[in-house]
Design an enzyme around this catalytic site. Sequence first.
Site, PDB file in Angstrom:
ATOM      1  N   HIS A   1       0.733  -0.862  -0.298  1.00 26.95           N
ATOM      2  CA  HIS A   1      -0.066  -0.088  -0.291  1.00 26.95           C
ATOM      3  C   HIS A   1       0.476   1.626  -0.173  1.00 26.95           C
ATOM      4  O   HIS A   1      -0.086   2.451  -0.627  1.00 26.95           O
ATOM      5  CB  HIS A   1      -0.492  -0.216   1.357  1.00 26.95           C
ATOM      6  CG  HIS A   1      -0.278   0.886   2.431  1.00 26.95           C
ATOM      7  ND1 HIS A   1       0.033  -0.876   3.217  1.00 26.95           N
ATOM      8  CD2 HIS A   1      -0.124   1.712   2.989  1.00 26.95           C
ATOM      9  CE1 HIS A   1       0.789  -0.058   4.735  1.00 26.95           C
ATOM     10  NE2 HIS A   1       0.583   1.256   4.608  1.00 26.95           N
TER      11      HIS A   1
ATOM     12  N   ASP B   1       0.114  -7.366   1.924  1.00 30.52           N
ATOM     13  CA  ASP B   1       0.454  -6.349   1.427  1.00 30.52           C
ATOM     14  C   ASP B   1       2.074  -5.887   1.207  1.00 30.52           C
ATOM     15  O   ASP B   1       2.570  -5.261   2.649  1.00 30.52           O
ATOM     16  CB  ASP B   1       0.318  -5.427   2.933  1.00 30.52           C
ATOM     17  CG  ASP B   1       0.224  -3.889   2.734  1.00 30.52           C
ATOM     18  OD1 ASP B   1       0.110  -3.350   2.083  1.00 30.52           O
ATOM     19  OD2 ASP B   1       0.374  -3.178   3.943  1.00 30.52           O
TER      20      ASP B   1
ATOM     21  N   GLY C   1       3.782   6.781   7.960  1.00 32.78           N
ATOM     22  CA  GLY C   1       5.148   6.842   7.870  1.00 32.78           C
ATOM     23  C   GLY C   1       5.861   5.989   8.002  1.00 32.78           C
ATOM     24  O   GLY C   1       6.695   5.483   8.177  1.00 32.78           O
ATOM     25  N   ASN C   2       5.506   5.085   8.808  1.00 38.38           N
ATOM     26  CA  ASN C   2       6.367   4.125   9.756  1.00 38.38           C
ATOM     27  C   ASN C   2       5.885   2.898   8.881  1.00 38.38           C
ATOM     28  O   ASN C   2       6.622   1.210   8.632  1.00 38.38           O
ATOM     29  CB  ASN C   2       5.754   3.677  10.764  1.00 38.38           C
ATOM     30  CG  ASN C   2       6.392   4.251  11.705  1.00 38.38           C
ATOM     31  OD1 ASN C   2       6.163   4.854  13.031  1.00 38.38           O
ATOM     32  ND2 ASN C   2       8.370   3.496  12.285  1.00 38.38           N
ATOM     33  N   SER C   3       4.950   2.740   8.112  1.00 41.88           N
ATOM     34  CA  SER C   3       4.494   1.572   6.899  1.00 41.88           C
ATOM     35  C   SER C   3       5.413   1.486   6.376  1.00 41.88           C
ATOM     36  O   SER C   3       6.490   1.982   5.167  1.00 41.88           O
ATOM     37  CB  SER C   3       3.224   2.489   6.200  1.00 41.88           C
ATOM     38  OG  SER C   3       2.298   1.159   5.691  1.00 41.88           O
TER      39      SER C   3
ATOM     40  N   GLY D   1      -7.112 -26.796  -1.143  1.00 41.46           N
ATOM     41  CA  GLY D   1      -7.927 -27.091  -2.324  1.00 41.46           C
ATOM     42  C   GLY D   1      -8.845 -26.951  -0.911  1.00 41.46           C
ATOM     43  O   GLY D   1      -9.360 -28.588  -0.768  1.00 41.46           O
TER      44      GLY D   1
END
Length: 522
Positions: A133, A163, A259-261, A317
């Site tokens: 992201h 992510d 901002g740490n992301s 499955g």
Amino acid sequence: MKKLGLTLLTALVGGLIAVGGYKLFEGKQESKMSFEERQELHYVNNPVPNVVSSTGNPDFTQAAAMVAPAVVHITTTYPGRSGSSSYGGDPMDLFEEFFGMPRQRQQRSQPPAQATGSGVIISEDGYIVTNNHVVVDANKIEVQLTDKRIVEAKIIGRDPNTDLALIKINEKGLPFVRFGNSDEVRIGEWVLAVGYPLGLESTVTAGIVSATGRSTGIIARELQQRQFQQRGYPQSDEEPMINTAVESFIQTDAVINKGNSGGPLVNANGELIGINSNIMTPTGTYAGYGFAVPVNLVKKIADDFIKFGRVKRGLIGITFTELNPAAAKELEISDVNGLYIRDVVDNGAAKEAGLKEGDIITKLDGRTITSSSDLQERIYRLRPGDKVKLTYKRDGKERDVTVTLKEDTSAAEREAERDSETKRSATEIYNKLGAGFVPANDAKKKELGISSGVVVTQVHQGGLFDYFNVQRGLVITHINGKPVNNSDEVESALADSERGIVRIVGVPQRGSRVELNMPIEY
């Protein structure tokens, strides 16, 4: 004496040849190594003393000093989208709140938006792990190193299911963070979060591991939102949303903010154990808990991008329900732990192994399964063809079975379908431009100092070029980052338009380079 000197000289030359041969072999083989093998090779050649975590008052100075130089500040640019100077918005939209990146297209009159995040270097030659992201939809990604240099990065691969994203900068000899083992992470151990929160410079915060194997539902919600956007119409019973999200986060109370992301979560030895991904908050800023993707999953995703260009996902499955007292009561069974198999996919790995509806999975490779995240995260680390031992209950008795994972063919089918749609839409976009092109001749290229280009010879009324006032005579050198030299290359490059934006770089007859970001729908 002469014999002794000759012997020593021969030994010395032989040694040099051996070392040189090893270095040559090492260079040839490195491109085939996993990131973990590359790191081990580096540390064999460059040993460093072990950092021992404190057993009394915690002291993280050494760990912080090891990690901070390898944490980078990422700035992304989005064409034709508005930025946000405040930290407001819907606090439950954690991706937008955490990263400050709006999700809908804005009016063309608004300037390009910028957003920021963090990343961590995992190899000396410039590979960087961050969040999906952080970079999704960006048409420009810039990385600021700790020495203040700013370099442009390219995306190697993105995985919305976890992510995670892998990007690269063209630099050598960079500091990087050594991989740890997220399977060995223990609740209560000290951890550090490093990144660039709230517009600040590199910042280190400390806390403990609060829990492991956590699922927040945020990735599933983001995937669902994107499926809605791609369809352009609401969900129906005939076309249910597909949840392919994998969430098994490390939960920590180390302070994490916007901002740490994409930044690292490391242990007291300075080893990478996770990539900070999201926070749980009623306000949009830190309120107690952050969540990081485990590094053992990070390693697999990054290696897949290098080896295969995409994530290779093996499947058992089955569809299942995570058991708890309420689910057990509904199913009228006594077991309150494990995964209850609701359905077995035809021709799937589980079907071939003999698993049936109503079986209860209790262990994977001897490790107890207590939640769906336990199973999903461990299976996602594996690839098609890998084998796993499942322990399951049937008729009150536990049994073991070996399952050979099968490839996620649905993902390949969806990718082929997207490719088909892209080829079809490229022609449609070309027609929407409302323009004619001829190849720029060598004299024109030399005059303008360019190596590729097509000249706009016609601009038709009602087309995109007419609407955005593109003039005849403009020499277009690149479309969507690709050099163009004729009409076929123009159409081919248009297939790479993302988020409904055509990115054009050109040179007028007189003047400096121009960049245009034109929405296809206007």
